[in-house]
Write an enzyme that holds these catalytic residues in place. Structure first.
Site, PDB file in Angstrom:
ATOM      1  N   HIS A   7       0.913  -1.091   0.135  1.00 30.99           N
ATOM      2  CA  HIS A   7      -0.037   0.044  -0.074  1.00 30.99           C
ATOM      3  C   HIS A   7       0.677   1.172   0.113  1.00 30.99           C
ATOM      4  CE1 HIS A   7       0.692  -0.689   4.282  1.00 30.99           C
ATOM      5  NE2 HIS A   7       0.583   0.540   4.488  1.00 30.99           N
ATOM      6  N   GLU A  43      -8.541   4.163   9.952  1.00 27.22           N
ATOM      7  CA  GLU A  43      -7.677   4.097   8.533  1.00 27.22           C
ATOM      8  C   GLU A  43      -8.700   3.399   7.617  1.00 27.22           C
ATOM      9  OE1 GLU A  43      -4.632   1.040   9.872  1.00 27.22           O
ATOM     10  OE2 GLU A  43      -5.522   0.409   7.759  1.00 27.22           O
ATOM     11  N   GLN A  60      -4.042   3.433   1.671  1.00 29.67           N
ATOM     12  CA  GLN A  60      -4.349   3.322   3.114  1.00 29.67           C
ATOM     13  C   GLN A  60      -4.440   4.931   3.189  1.00 29.67           C
ATOM     14  OE1 GLN A  60      -1.159   2.458   5.789  1.00 29.67           O
ATOM     15  NE2 GLN A  60      -2.418   1.324   7.194  1.00 29.67           N
ATOM     16  N   HIS A  84       3.845   7.282   3.763  1.00 28.61           N
ATOM     17  CA  HIS A  84       5.000   6.192   3.450  1.00 28.61           C
ATOM     18  C   HIS A  84       4.485   5.143   2.337  1.00 28.61           C
ATOM     19  CE1 HIS A  84       1.679   4.615   6.362  1.00 28.61           C
ATOM     20  NE2 HIS A  84       1.756   3.313   5.820  1.00 28.61           N
ATOM     21  N   GLU A 134       7.405   1.093   4.936  1.00 31.02           N
ATOM     22  CA  GLU A 134       6.863   0.091   5.874  1.00 31.02           C
ATOM     23  C   GLU A 134       6.903  -1.439   5.161  1.00 31.02           C
ATOM     24  OE1 GLU A 134       2.742   0.678   6.609  1.00 31.02           O
ATOM     25  OE2 GLU A 134       2.364  -1.260   7.449  1.00 31.02           O
TER      26      GLU A 134
HETATM   27  N1  CMX Z   1       8.372  10.584   5.337  1.00 31.37           N
HETATM   28  C1  CMX Z   1       9.591  11.379   5.211  1.00 31.37           C
HETATM   29  N2  CMX Z   1      10.225  11.942   6.227  1.00 31.37           N
HETATM   30  C2  CMX Z   1       9.557  11.832   7.222  1.00 31.37           C
HETATM   31  C3  CMX Z   1       8.312  11.429   7.702  1.00 31.37           C
HETATM   32  C4  CMX Z   1       7.742  10.697   6.788  1.00 31.37           C
HETATM   33  N3  CMX Z   1       6.495  10.018   6.759  1.00 31.37           N
HETATM   34  N4  CMX Z   1       7.836  11.534   8.947  1.00 31.37           N
HETATM   35  C5  CMX Z   1       9.154  12.457   9.469  1.00 31.37           C
HETATM   36  N5  CMX Z   1      10.268  12.469   8.541  1.00 31.37           N
HETATM   37  C6  CMX Z   1      11.268  13.276   8.754  1.00 31.37           C
HETATM   38  C7  CMX Z   1      11.044  14.625   9.239  1.00 31.37           C
HETATM   39  O1  CMX Z   1      10.773  15.517   7.874  1.00 31.37           O
HETATM   40  C8  CMX Z   1      12.488  15.068   9.671  1.00 31.37           C
HETATM   41  O2  CMX Z   1      13.274  15.515   8.950  1.00 31.37           O
HETATM   42  P1  CMX Z   1      14.007  16.773   9.015  1.00 31.37           P
HETATM   43  O3  CMX Z   1      14.883  16.465  10.432  1.00 31.37           O
HETATM   44  O4  CMX Z   1      14.929  16.955   7.968  1.00 31.37           O
HETATM   45  O5  CMX Z   1      13.194  17.801   9.257  1.00 31.37           O
HETATM   46  C9  CMX Z   1      12.577  13.566  10.644  1.00 31.37           C
HETATM   47  O6  CMX Z   1      12.123  12.648   9.765  1.00 31.37           O
HETATM   48  C10 CMX Z   1      12.395  13.749  11.682  1.00 31.37           C
HETATM   49  O7  CMX Z   1      10.865  13.872  11.803  1.00 31.37           O
HETATM   50  P2  CMX Z   1       9.733  14.380  12.929  1.00 31.37           P
HETATM   51  O8  CMX Z   1       8.854  14.932  12.525  1.00 31.37           O
HETATM   52  O9  CMX Z   1      10.705  14.835  14.200  1.00 31.37           O
HETATM   53  O10 CMX Z   1       9.400  13.054  13.424  1.00 31.37           O
HETATM   54  P3  CMX Z   1       9.673  11.706  14.457  1.00 31.37           P
HETATM   55  O11 CMX Z   1      11.314  11.655  14.265  1.00 31.37           O
HETATM   56  O12 CMX Z   1       9.220  12.043  15.783  1.00 31.37           O
HETATM   57  O13 CMX Z   1       8.875  10.560  13.781  1.00 31.37           O
HETATM   58  C11 CMX Z   1       9.000   8.556  12.541  1.00 31.37           C
HETATM   59  C12 CMX Z   1       9.141  10.182  12.488  1.00 31.37           C
HETATM   60  C13 CMX Z   1       9.266   8.231  11.121  1.00 31.37           C
HETATM   61  C14 CMX Z   1      10.149   7.942  13.555  1.00 31.37           C
HETATM   62  C15 CMX Z   1       7.539   8.385  12.949  1.00 31.37           C
HETATM   63  O14 CMX Z   1       6.624   8.826  12.334  1.00 31.37           O
HETATM   64  C16 CMX Z   1       7.063   6.773  13.248  1.00 31.37           C
HETATM   65  O15 CMX Z   1       7.393   6.050  14.151  1.00 31.37           O
HETATM   66  N6  CMX Z   1       6.691   6.354  12.152  1.00 31.37           N
HETATM   67  C17 CMX Z   1       6.244   5.022  12.167  1.00 31.37           C
HETATM   68  C18 CMX Z   1       4.757   4.576  12.547  1.00 31.37           C
HETATM   69  C19 CMX Z   1       3.863   5.227  11.689  1.00 31.37           C
HETATM   70  O16 CMX Z   1       4.125   6.128  10.712  1.00 31.37           O
HETATM   71  N7  CMX Z   1       2.423   4.949  11.828  1.00 31.37           N
HETATM   72  C20 CMX Z   1       1.557   5.514  11.243  1.00 31.37           C
HETATM   73  C21 CMX Z   1       1.028   4.698   9.986  1.00 31.37           C
HETATM   74  C22 CMX Z   1       0.463   3.253  10.461  1.00 31.37           C
HETATM   75  C23 CMX Z   1       0.150   2.211   9.274  1.00 31.37           C
HETATM   76  O17 CMX Z   1       0.781   2.514   8.329  1.00 31.37           O
HETATM   77  O18 CMX Z   1      -0.469   1.114   9.607  1.00 31.37           O
HETATM   78 CO    CO Z   2       0.988   1.530   6.351  1.00 30.05          CO
END
Ligand code: CMX
Ligand code: CO
Length: 149
Positions: A7, A43, A60, A84, A134
């Site tokens: 997805h 979702e 998604q 993502h 993912e």
């Molecule tokens: N895509 C690309 N870059 C991303 C991003 C994304 N989705 N999310 C964060 N970033 C980047 C930010 O732009 C930032 O970059 P800069 O430092 O250059 O500005 C950096 O990563 C840190 O971002 P943040 O806003 O401080 O975010 P966090 O570090 O707190 O969290 C992440 C980022 C990926 C660790 C967190 O979103 C996470 O744990 N994701 C996994 C879980 C998830 O996304 N769940 C929802 C979907 C569930 C599903 O698919 O079922």
């Molecule tokens: Co997902």
């Protein structure tokens, strides 16, 4: 082995409005909805096509249910958009380890619960050229990776 795009995850402010946009514009219908408390989302999965490994590919649509959730943080920073990309595999643990061995950070030490009772992990966007990636193993991936409704 990664066998499909499972997805594309899309951050939405209002799930119903986004569902309606995809229905009116492209004719996509909701295949499945759920709340994932751990991920902090409500979702909807819109099934786009089946694949030759017995799985499917979806959009998604993700609306945050908590202000401290990843989707809420993403919306605040970027607005709505692609959040993502998820690859499907019959072995999420093995594929995560392969990525770690290649120098990419996995976000969880063990897989967590995803849509349809799947097992998921994420790879850090900063290690994936800007894409939050993912990995998804369908619940019955051992017998062909087919989806459960
Ligand atoms: N895509 C690309 N870059 C991303 C991003 C994304 N989705 N999310 C964060 N970033 C980047 C930010 O732009 C930032 O970059 P800069 O430092 O250059 O500005 C950096 O990563 C840190 O971002 P943040 O806003 O401080 O975010 P966090 O570090 O707190 O969290 C992440 C980022 C990926 C660790 C967190 O979103 C996470 O744990 N994701 C996994 C879980 C998830 O996304 N769940 C929802 C979907 C569930 C599903 O698919 O079922
Ligand atoms: Co997902």
């Amino acid at each position: 082995m990664i066998t499909r795009i499972d997805h594309v995850g899309i951050a939405c402010r209002n799930l119903e409005e986004s569902i309606e946009f995809y229905r009116v514009t492209f004719g996509f219908e909701v295949y499945h909805t759920e709340v994932n408390e751990q991920q902090g989302v409500r979702e909807a999965m819109l099934r786009i096509n089946g694949t030759d490994d017995g799985g499917s590919s979806y959009l998604q649509l993700l609306e945050p249910i908590r202000e401290d959730s990843p989707i809420a943080k993403f919306l605040e920073k970027n607005g709505e958009g692609v959040h993502h990309v998820a690859f499907g595999t019959a072995d999420v643990v093995g594929e995560t380890q392969a990525a770690v061995d290649a120098g990419v950070r996995a976000l969880y030490p063990e897989p967590r619960h995803g849509t349809f009772g799947s097992s998921i992990n994420f790879l850090h966007p900063k290690d994936c050229h800007g894409i939050l990636t993912e990995l998804v193993q369908a619940p019955d991936a051992g017998s062909h990776g087919a989806d459960r409704h």
